[in-house]
Design a protein around this motif. Structure first.
Motif: not given
Lengths: 261, 261
Positions: A190-209
């Motif tokens: 069966s499909t294992c129920m679960g979820r993702w953690v730490h889904e995104f990695e935030r970075r800053t572009d050379p323009h500060g965004h």
């Protein structure tokens, strides 16, 4: 081979989400050709993570890339589900395939992750159309993964599905382990129920965004039990999960009746 | 209002697939604000048909478009599921919403069509994260549809879900009829199985090349029964379909065991 013999060969529609340039689909095509005439309808571009997305604001185009006896390859500028839909409606000259195959995906499709899987999007479309459909995924995520370990599994599953069929409305999500020791055999899971953690990695572009890369790790939570795909895959079993496209929770219907009273 | 009182107001995350410029999401935001503090995470662009697609090859960006007491609006360059994921992981400052709402979609999400629905993609993400989640869709497909007929339905369903919760792992697909006479009330329904026919319209561009527009009509086939969403919606009932994200066909497991023996 005479025409009558040719007509008896199964017609197999093959798709994937990584695109036609990846090893996985070529291994699948090679094995599928042992069993029947093959029509490929695959995305021109990498379409991993597209789930059952369809394209409605941009028209689709299909290019006939290979046309030889027993094999046609169409490249389509759409999602995995688009490719399957377009083949069934337009590219097969009215013929209905005996089998829809998807993959071999470069990477596993386990647990609720399969909700976002373009590999699964292909077979859900096949399943909606009432055609026997099977997705194959391999635990090796490398873009140039050697898929030869998958070949015996593909041969076995395709032969059995062609011979015996699948229950109505059911398609199969097959995951083949990599790097877990010798394959132990098959487990229906069966499909294992679960979820993702730490889904995104935030970075800053050379323009500060700020910008965000999707990443994340899968955290099984409330049913990582011994019958799940994740549990068995991690122990070296080829997992075969029967899936359907009906997302109704039939058991919950009485509770929702009470909620609305 | 003092800080303690503020903390007691529910936190409601709102998304959609049509994008923030459509009427539907504004009607939903207005009603949601009656119940709690609202954070919107909506696609910058029209994302209808994107199902549970996620974006892994392009980084996401989020722009804070509205920031006032009780309402923040983030616009995200991704799919409906991306917007929900990014909000839960990054945009809510670690808070977990009490409710995820999606819609109001300009157009119904009935039958297997819900597999391809970005409106549903939002609540499937909420559901994966164990949050009470409800999608609202309206039978009027016009881009400038007047959504006022939906307001009493939204108020009623949101109040009940906030008061009583939903069974674990269950989210709701609510469809509100348009042009079917006065609303008759609520029916708890199952997803109508079916498939599309005549899915594409082939055209030829000025340069002589074929292209295909996705179109098609929905043909219910094997279960257009009296308990289905399509049947009841067409007769003027607000349909409420409990859904889950587990696509395992548990009943088919013994048959697949036999297939592999």
């Amino acid at each position: 081979m005479c025409d009558i013999m040719k007509e008896k060969r199964p017609l197999i529609l093959v798709g994937n989400d990584d695109g036609y340039s990846f090893n996985g689909i070529h291994t699948l095509i090679d094995v599928a050709r042992e069993f029947g005439d093959v029509v490929v309808s695959a995305p021109t571009e990498f379409q991993s993570g597209k789930g059952s997305a369809i394209t409605i604001t941009v028209p689709l185009r299909a290019t006939l890339h290979v046309d030889e006896p027993g094999l046609k390859v169409w490249l389509v500028n759409g999602t995995p589900a688009d490719c399957c839909k377009l083949a069934l409606d337009q590219l097969l000259d009215g013929r209905v395939p005996d089998l829809v195959l998807s993959g071999i995906n470069h990477g596993a499709n386990l647990g609720v992750a399969s909700l976002n899987s373009g590999t699964m999007g292909v077979i859900f479309e096949g399943c909606v159309h009432g055609i026997e459909s099977v997705a194959f995924s391999y635990g090796n995520y490398s873009y140039d993964a050697d898929m030869s370990a998958c070949v015996p599994v593909l041969r076995n599953v395709i032969a059995r599905v062609l011979d015996h069929g699948l229950p109505r409305g059911v398609c199969l999500n097959v995951n083949i382990p990599y790097d877990k020791g010798p394959l132990k055999g098959y487990k229906v899971t069966s499909t294992c129920m679960g979820r993702w953690v730490h889904e995104f990695e935030r970075r800053t572009d050379p323009h500060g965004h700020d910008y965000y890369w999707m990443t994340g790790e899968y955290a099984p939570h409330y049913t990582a039990g011994e019958d799940t795909d994740l549990y068995n895959f991690n122990r070296g079993w080829v997992t075969v999960t029967p899936c359907h496209v009906d997302q109704t929770d039939h058991e919950a219907m009485p509770a929702i009746e009470r909620l609305l009273q």
